[in-house]
Design a protein around this motif. Sequence first.
Motif, PDB file in Angstrom:
ATOM      1  N   UNK A  26      -2.195 -61.963  28.237  1.00 50.12           N
ATOM      2  CA  UNK A  26      -1.127 -62.598  27.459  1.00 50.12           C
ATOM      3  C   UNK A  26       0.140 -62.771  28.278  1.00 50.12           C
ATOM      4  N   UNK A  27       0.524 -61.754  29.042  1.00 46.55           N
ATOM      5  CA  UNK A  27       1.767 -61.851  29.814  1.00 46.55           C
ATOM      6  C   UNK A  27       1.668 -62.939  30.880  1.00 46.55           C
ATOM      7  N   UNK A  28       0.468 -63.132  31.433  1.00 43.44           N
ATOM      8  CA  UNK A  28       0.264 -64.205  32.417  1.00 43.44           C
ATOM      9  C   UNK A  28       0.385 -65.559  31.724  1.00 43.44           C
ATOM     10  N   UNK A  29      -0.253 -65.703  30.575  1.00 47.00           N
ATOM     11  CA  UNK A  29      -0.156 -66.958  29.811  1.00 47.00           C
ATOM     12  C   UNK A  29       1.292 -67.238  29.418  1.00 47.00           C
ATOM     13  N   UNK A  30       1.985 -66.212  28.949  1.00 52.93           N
ATOM     14  CA  UNK A  30       3.360 -66.393  28.503  1.00 52.93           C
ATOM     15  C   UNK A  30       4.255 -66.830  29.651  1.00 52.93           C
ATOM     16  N   UNK A  31       4.121 -66.176  30.806  1.00 55.70           N
ATOM     17  CA  UNK A  31       4.947 -66.520  31.960  1.00 55.70           C
ATOM     18  C   UNK A  31       4.655 -67.938  32.443  1.00 55.70           C
ATOM     19  N   UNK A  32       3.388 -68.297  32.522  1.00 52.53           N
ATOM     20  CA  UNK A  32       3.026 -69.633  33.001  1.00 52.53           C
ATOM     21  C   UNK A  32       3.416 -70.701  31.981  1.00 52.53           C
ATOM     22  N   UNK A  33       3.195 -70.419  30.698  1.00 57.81           N
ATOM     23  CA  UNK A  33       3.602 -71.364  29.668  1.00 57.81           C
ATOM     24  C   UNK A  33       5.106 -71.572  29.659  1.00 57.81           C
ATOM     25  N   UNK A  34       5.860 -70.493  29.856  1.00 60.61           N
ATOM     26  CA  UNK A  34       7.322 -70.587  29.917  1.00 60.61           C
ATOM     27  C   UNK A  34       7.751 -71.399  31.126  1.00 60.61           C
ATOM     28  N   UNK A  35       7.029 -71.228  32.243  1.00 61.44           N
ATOM     29  CA  UNK A  35       7.350 -71.996  33.448  1.00 61.44           C
ATOM     30  C   UNK A  35       7.129 -73.492  33.221  1.00 61.44           C
TER      31      UNK A  35
ATOM     32  N   UNK B  31      -4.384 -58.729  23.595  1.00 57.66           N
ATOM     33  CA  UNK B  31      -4.435 -59.662  24.718  1.00 57.66           C
ATOM     34  C   UNK B  31      -3.452 -59.269  25.817  1.00 57.66           C
ATOM     35  N   UNK B  32      -2.510 -58.423  25.465  1.00 60.92           N
ATOM     36  CA  UNK B  32      -1.457 -58.047  26.392  1.00 60.92           C
ATOM     37  C   UNK B  32      -1.729 -56.721  27.101  1.00 60.92           C
ATOM     38  N   UNK B  33      -2.147 -55.698  26.319  1.00 63.65           N
ATOM     39  CA  UNK B  33      -2.338 -54.375  26.915  1.00 63.65           C
ATOM     40  C   UNK B  33      -3.187 -53.528  25.981  1.00 63.65           C
ATOM     41  N   UNK B  34      -4.120 -52.791  26.549  1.00 61.69           N
ATOM     42  CA  UNK B  34      -5.067 -52.029  25.741  1.00 61.69           C
ATOM     43  C   UNK B  34      -4.428 -50.888  24.946  1.00 61.69           C
TER      44      UNK B  34
END
Length: 368
Positions: free
Chosen positions: A45-54, A213-216
């Motif tokens: 999730x954090x990867x998706x969020x960072x890339x989507x924000x970019x 999706x972010x952290x277990x």
Amino acid sequence: MIFLMAGMPVVRTIDTGLGLHQLAAHKAALNGDFWFPNPWKYRVFSVWLAEGSYQLYTNTIDKIIPVDGLIKYLSPISSERFAITANLRRFSENGYEVAFPQYFFKKYNSGKSDWEVIKEYHRYYIVFMMLRFLINLGILYFAFRYFKVFISNFWMVLLAVVFLDNGMNNAFRDTAFGFDTYIDLLLFTISALVIVRNYSPAWLIPVMVIGILNRETSLFIPALFAIVNFVRDGYKIKLRNFVWSAGIGLIGIAGFVGLRWYYGYEPYMLKSGWFRVVENFSNYSIMSGQFAIMLILPILSLFFVRQSPLLLRTVWFAIVPIWFGIHYWSFPVLESRYFLVPFTLAIIPVTLLGIENSYLNGKKTGIV
């Protein structure tokens, strides 16, 4: 004031942490090349969020305010703006090099000019800084509301937020921007507020979906819901709360298993056991890192926890021993940021409420 408090951990991440590793780690994650496959491979999730924000930033704000004019003021590698003191050779395939644009000239030679690569580099870092700033704002806001549930004096609540911000300011060891950790902290703080205020548990469904999706560690959210409601209901299991905790838990388990099925299972690279507990307790750097974020508040909370209201006492006993136990058992806990969840949800409010009550009792005794 709150904007200053939310901004300073961002500066510390670049100055003293491994913030300049973020782009290399992000690019690697986008290509499926995780530096530590299990568990980072499943923290998407954090990867998706960072890339989507970019992508959003590039196609909106950057069109109006081009990055060309912002580099002078916001460049993380500008010696006029930042004083980098971190050991940038940590966790990188080519040491110091991965933190700077030259690395991306060589690694991702896509036909772009050097200037275009430099602009892309700075766009990403502007997004990283903005995103972490907004996450920090969310954490401080919801923490303030959570602390207010238990602490009545406004200034004590504000002091609680200051302690939390100090913790985030000093949780920079062996970490870049740590999006997954701070999103996790934000989700736990929202969840705790929903649970203790007895808001509709339906709010925990999107929290759980994002969380898994972010952290277990988000798997602990339905457990916290179940434990707090079991105590609140007079140590009885009510069907409604059982169904909600089971349902939210199943969402988390399905996500946990589904991510490993979809992306392929990677064995955990570190051994766990009692030797790890001894290693963690005997490592001076680990102790100093945790002291830097929590000071003596964990010890003080031990004195005050029995005096705390039942609800807060339940949160403390549900989170602190289990969270510390699992982390100390599992791996070297040099990254002190992992302990911001129990620090925020249990240690800070128990300590500050205890001090508040002690002060008020002392004041009343003096008047009488």
